[in-house]
Design a protein around this motif. Sequence first.
Motif, PDB file in Angstrom:
ATOM      1  N   THR A  48       0.854  -1.724  -0.030  1.00 40.74           N
ATOM      2  CA  THR A  48       0.030   0.104   0.358  1.00 40.74           C
ATOM      3  C   THR A  48       0.939   1.464  -0.195  1.00 40.74           C
ATOM      4  O   THR A  48       2.202   0.787   0.629  1.00 40.74           O
ATOM      5  CB  THR A  48      -0.745   0.284   1.503  1.00 40.74           C
ATOM      6  N   THR A  78       0.751   5.856   0.352  1.00 34.90           N
ATOM      7  CA  THR A  78      -0.480   6.300   0.978  1.00 34.90           C
ATOM      8  C   THR A  78       0.540   8.118   0.538  1.00 34.90           C
ATOM      9  O   THR A  78       1.726   8.410   1.139  1.00 34.90           O
ATOM     10  CB  THR A  78      -0.626   6.608   2.349  1.00 34.90           C
ATOM     11  N   ASP A  79      -0.522   8.525  -0.686  1.00 34.28           N
ATOM     12  CA  ASP A  79       0.658   9.593  -0.541  1.00 34.28           C
ATOM     13  C   ASP A  79      -0.067  11.291  -0.378  1.00 34.28           C
ATOM     14  O   ASP A  79      -2.248  10.646  -0.171  1.00 34.28           O
ATOM     15  CB  ASP A  79       1.146  10.301  -1.410  1.00 34.28           C
ATOM     16  N   GLY A  90      -3.871   9.678  -1.462  1.00 31.75           N
ATOM     17  CA  GLY A  90      -5.128   8.992  -0.559  1.00 31.75           C
ATOM     18  C   GLY A  90      -4.231   8.185  -0.911  1.00 31.75           C
ATOM     19  O   GLY A  90      -2.620   7.470  -0.849  1.00 31.75           O
ATOM     20  N   ILE A  91      -4.575   6.605  -1.021  1.00 34.23           N
ATOM     21  CA  ILE A  91      -3.954   5.749  -0.876  1.00 34.23           C
ATOM     22  C   ILE A  91      -4.179   4.620  -1.941  1.00 34.23           C
ATOM     23  O   ILE A  91      -5.129   4.552  -2.665  1.00 34.23           O
ATOM     24  CB  ILE A  91      -5.021   4.167   0.503  1.00 34.23           C
ATOM     25  N   LYS A  92      -2.878   3.835  -2.370  1.00 29.53           N
ATOM     26  CA  LYS A  92      -3.140   3.265  -3.337  1.00 29.53           C
ATOM     27  C   LYS A  92      -2.861   1.791  -3.088  1.00 29.53           C
ATOM     28  O   LYS A  92      -2.298   1.473  -2.184  1.00 29.53           O
ATOM     29  CB  LYS A  92      -2.148   3.447  -4.611  1.00 29.53           C
ATOM     30  N   PHE A  93      -3.243   0.040  -3.399  1.00 24.56           N
ATOM     31  CA  PHE A  93      -3.156  -0.915  -3.572  1.00 24.56           C
ATOM     32  C   PHE A  93      -2.893  -1.443  -4.446  1.00 24.56           C
ATOM     33  O   PHE A  93      -2.898  -1.435  -6.207  1.00 24.56           O
ATOM     34  CB  PHE A  93      -4.511  -1.394  -2.481  1.00 24.56           C
ATOM     35  N   PHE A 107     -12.089   1.935   0.122  1.00 23.02           N
ATOM     36  CA  PHE A 107     -11.289   3.025  -0.268  1.00 23.02           C
ATOM     37  C   PHE A 107     -11.595   3.874  -1.083  1.00 23.02           C
ATOM     38  O   PHE A 107     -11.567   5.244  -1.112  1.00 23.02           O
ATOM     39  CB  PHE A 107     -10.114   2.881  -0.191  1.00 23.02           C
TER      40      PHE A 107
END
Length: 66
Positions: A29, A31-32, A35-38, A62
Amino acid sequence: MVEEKNSEYFKERQSNDNEPDRLHNHYITITDSNGIKFGFIDDSDLDSKIKSDCHNIFNEIFNAKN
């Protein structure tokens, strides 16, 4: 939830440290400010159904449309 649902699959697999494999050995994951990426690490060999389930749950949490 995904790991629990597929517990037998993970018990049959071995991780790099000779322990039963776990879902957290395969995803990342990030986070920046956007937002959050998976996603999954490049060498993850998890079953495509498990990967799809993970993406679906992530999106439900999310990226839910209100």
